[in-house]
Design a protein around this motif. Structure first.
Motif, PDB file in Angstrom:
ATOM      1  N   ASN A 169       0.804  -1.227   0.000  1.00  0.00           N
ATOM      2  CA  ASN A 169       0.000   0.000   0.000  1.00  0.00           C
ATOM      3  C   ASN A 169       0.831   1.268   0.000  1.00  0.00           C
ATOM      4  OD1 ASN A 169      -2.615   1.490   0.354  1.00  0.00           O
ATOM      5  ND2 ASN A 169      -1.563   2.129   2.231  1.00  0.00           N
ATOM      6  N   PHE A 222      -0.947  11.683  -0.881  1.00  0.00           N
ATOM      7  CA  PHE A 222      -1.864  10.934  -0.031  1.00  0.00           C
ATOM      8  C   PHE A 222      -1.086   9.916   0.788  1.00  0.00           C
ATOM      9  CE2 PHE A 222      -4.533   7.208   0.749  1.00  0.00           C
ATOM     10  CZ  PHE A 222      -5.642   7.781   1.359  1.00  0.00           C
ATOM     11  N   ASP A 231       1.139   6.582   0.253  1.00  0.00           N
ATOM     12  CA  ASP A 231       0.479   5.492  -0.478  1.00  0.00           C
ATOM     13  C   ASP A 231       0.952   5.430  -1.922  1.00  0.00           C
ATOM     14  OD1 ASP A 231      -1.184   5.556   1.862  1.00  0.00           O
ATOM     15  OD2 ASP A 231      -2.775   4.579   0.686  1.00  0.00           O
ATOM     16  N   PHE A 232       1.191   4.218  -2.403  1.00  0.00           N
ATOM     17  CA  PHE A 232       1.403   4.017  -3.829  1.00  0.00           C
ATOM     18  C   PHE A 232       0.098   4.247  -4.582  1.00  0.00           C
ATOM     19  CE2 PHE A 232       5.046   1.418  -2.384  1.00  0.00           C
ATOM     20  CZ  PHE A 232       6.025   1.874  -3.250  1.00  0.00           C
ATOM     21  N   ASN A 265      -6.829  -0.944   2.227  1.00  0.00           N
ATOM     22  CA  ASN A 265      -6.473   0.459   1.969  1.00  0.00           C
ATOM     23  C   ASN A 265      -5.812   0.682   0.608  1.00  0.00           C
ATOM     24  OD1 ASN A 265      -6.411  -0.225   4.932  1.00  0.00           O
ATOM     25  ND2 ASN A 265      -6.283   1.999   5.076  1.00  0.00           N
ATOM     26  N   LEU A 266      -5.925  -0.253  -0.314  1.00  0.00           N
ATOM     27  CA  LEU A 266      -5.083  -0.188  -1.514  1.00  0.00           C
ATOM     28  C   LEU A 266      -5.454   0.950  -2.457  1.00  0.00           C
ATOM     29  CD1 LEU A 266      -4.613  -3.994  -2.290  1.00  0.00           C
ATOM     30  CD2 LEU A 266      -3.327  -2.500  -0.753  1.00  0.00           C
ATOM     31  N   VAL A 267      -6.710   1.015  -2.846  1.00  0.00           N
ATOM     32  CA  VAL A 267      -7.135   2.016  -3.833  1.00  0.00           C
ATOM     33  C   VAL A 267      -8.225   2.891  -3.210  1.00  0.00           C
ATOM     34  CG1 VAL A 267      -8.182   2.377  -6.110  1.00  0.00           C
ATOM     35  CG2 VAL A 267      -6.597   0.462  -5.742  1.00  0.00           C
ATOM     36  N   GLU A 268      -8.129   4.194  -3.436  1.00  0.00           N
ATOM     37  CA  GLU A 268      -9.095   5.140  -2.882  1.00  0.00           C
ATOM     38  C   GLU A 268      -9.929   5.729  -4.023  1.00  0.00           C
ATOM     39  OE1 GLU A 268      -5.741   5.300  -2.244  1.00  0.00           O
ATOM     40  OE2 GLU A 268      -5.897   4.271  -0.326  1.00  0.00           O
TER      41      GLU A 268
HETATM   42 CA   LIG Z   1      -3.836   3.123  -0.709  1.00  0.00          CA
END
Ligand SMILES: [Ca+2]
Ligand SMILES: [Ca+2]
Length: 557
Positions: A169, A222, A231-232, A265-268
């Motif tokens: 993440n 972010f 975050d990546f 939490n990977l993609v927002e």
């Molecule tokens: Ca993320």
């Protein structure tokens, strides 16, 4: 995952040199001689801004797919190990890989079949390791890549698999990728992370605004776990490919799988839609396909907000049962609703869930010793409750000897103390330990319990012995759950083997009927009882249980 706010680390020429020295992907690094590795890291033109060399960038082709372990190894119990807190080999007060290697015999004797290493990759936090600054380098406090390869070989010799924590993440803000990305809005590595030109409104994650200003450029990045862990951007194909290459780097070396951090939490997708988004499952499905391209590897995911969703075959495949954990503790306290919940859990939950009582994170609760007030009888019931269920149980290091929270510590730090090998610090380190010891080290430690059948360690060893000797317990079906008063029971079946597990959470002895057994067969005791019990013509047996006890039988024709 750990949230650390307001902590920043300055990148100096010295720390960058350390990053490069620790990386085994260059010409001077150790190599197994079989696995392709990345080309040496060198600065590449990243466009405007800085062009720091990125030691963990570059393609890694698939390598050997073979496994050193038997099929089904991952249905044995794992030990979650915080290397910094496990065993110090050189007297600097910090646990290390050679220290862990020296304790593999202990783990094998206990009956552990897998080890989950909290991050051992080079970090800027120099503590928990979740702020990674080189995904292909070993944390210098812990040793070298050669030490790691020795750990793998020595674990495999003992039939123990090793999985690594992998943090997809976010990286450290000291990772060269992020340093480059933050140096200019036009830097070619900028899209590896999540940037906005103006500050997005309405965000709140774990009590904080996750958008941070960057020192060198306009714009905001972010970082859901704090400013030091950006975050990546996992919708960026280059960022995903970066991680896939890093995963192959370790799998090619023979690592037996990964524990994936913070997969919720990977993609927002916006201020109100940042947790457990549909794209997260796609990211983990692709990771699972990569990992399962190697023989007998094991992948498990951490998603406290949606435990079972990530256990789906179309996602990670296995996930921690955070939705069971509290019920296991409450059942051990004798709470009726939780006894019922434990009994019903695997009726519907995927058999690939990874069960636990506690872990390294404060959100998952105190050390079991603290949660159960040091009541050893009920502690043993909690242990039996998850070690005999389907799935893959994860023991948090020291749990098997009843380690308490750290002396005078709070939060996550109280859970990440030196292992209680002996009654004082000497069992952990000849030097000064990096952190306070557990509060009960004098009374609860390995040296006073190993070889003592009635000890907590002796109990864990016997439960793992059942799991390792009875395939029905390790990976059989879950059938006929029952709750009678404060007694919970169920059958496990694999092929012709059927086991019956009974746990009495009550303070009183109980005699109860157990139905749906093989008519005319016999219950043969495997643990906690000494006499055979007859099963009548209708498939019912009557079993007598002492207060606060565990009994395990196999059904004999
Ligand atoms: Ca993320
Ligand atoms: Ca050390």
């Amino acid at each position: 995952m750990t949230r650390l706010t307001g902590i920043r680390f300055a990148l100096t020429a010295g720390t960058l040199a350390l990053v490069l020295a620790a990386c085994g992907c260059g010409g001077g690094g150790a190599s197994t001689g079989t696995a392709p590795v990345s080309p040496p890291a060198a600065p590449v033109d990243t466009g405007p801004g800085t062009s720091l060399a990125v030691p963990d960038l570059g393609a890694v082709a698939p390598g050997p797919k073979n496994s050193a372990l038997p099929a089904g190894w991952h249905n044995g119990a794992f030990m979650e190990i915080y290397v910094r807190g496990y065993k110090d080999s050189d007297g600097d007060g910090k646990g290390d890989l050679q220290g862990l290697i020296s304790k593999l015999d202990y783990l094998q004797d206990l009956g552990v079949k897998g080890i989950w290493l909290m991050p051992v990759t080079d970090s800027s936090d120099k503590d928990h390791g979740y702020a990674v600054k080189n995904y292909r380098g070993i944390e210098t406090d812990y040793g070298t890549l050669a030490d790691f390869e020795q750990l793998l070989a020595q674990a495999h010799t003992r039939g123990i698999g090793v999985i690594m924590d992998y943090v997809i993440n976010h990286s450290s803000s000291e990772h060269p990728l992020f340093k480059n990305a933050a140096s200019s809005a036009a830097n070619l590595q900028r899209p590896f992370y999540v940037w906005e030109a103006s500050k997005p409104a309405g965000w709140r994650i774990y009590g904080a605004d996750p958008w941070y200003t960057s020192v060198n450029t306009a714009g905001y990045y972010f970082a859901g776990f704090g400013s030091n862990m950006p975050d990546f951007n996992l919708t960026n194909t280059a960022a995903v490919a970066f991680h896939h290459d890093n995963l192959r780097f370790w799998l090619n070396k023979g690592v037996d799988g990964m524990r994936f951090d913070a997969v919720g939490n990977l993609v927002e997708n916006g201020a109100g839609v940042w947790e457990v988004q549909p794209q997260n499952h796609t990211v983990m499905r692709d990771v699972q396909q990569l990992v399962q391209g190697y023989n007998q590897r094991y992948l498990v995911c951490e998603a406290p907000a949606a435990s079972q969703a990530f256990a789906a075959p179309s996602s990670c495949g296995s996930a921690f049962a955070f939705d069971l954990k509290d019920h296991l503790i409450r059942a051990a306290r004798g709470e009726a609703a939780s006894i019922q919940a434990v009994s019903q859990y695997f009726v519907t939950a995927p058999a690939t869930m990874a069960t636990l009582l506690s872990n390294h994170d404060g959100f998952a609760g105190d050390r079991v010793w603290n949660q159960l007030g040091g009541d050893l009888a009920r502690y043993k019931l909690a242990a039996a409750s998850y070690l005999l269920l389907p799935g893959t149980p994860f023991i948090y290091y020291g749990e098997e000897v009843g380690m308490a929270n750290g002396q005078g510590l709070s939060g996550d730090w109280a859970l990440r103390t030196p292992m209680s090998w002996t009654a004082d610090k000497a069992g952990f380190s000849s030097g000064t330990p990096f952190r306070n010891l557990s509060a009960n080290v004098a009374g609860q430690n390995a040296s006073s319990q190993v070889g003592v059948t009635d000890s907590l360690h002796g109990f864990y060893k016997q439960m793992l012995g059942l799991r390792n000797s009875l395939p029905s317990i390790a990976r059989g079906s879950y059938e006929n759950p029952l709750v009678v008063g404060q007694v919970m029971g169920y059958q496990r079946r694999l092929g012709s083997e059927t086991s019956l597990v009974l746990i009495n959470y009550g303070n009183a002895a109980a005699t109860l009927p157990v139905d749906r057994l093989t008519p005319g067969a016999t219950l043969a005791p495997r643990y906690g009882a000494s006499a055979n019990v007859a099963i009548n013509a209708t498939g019912q047996a009557t079993v007598a249980m002492p207060a606060l006890s565990v009994q395990v039988y196999t059904v004999q024709p």
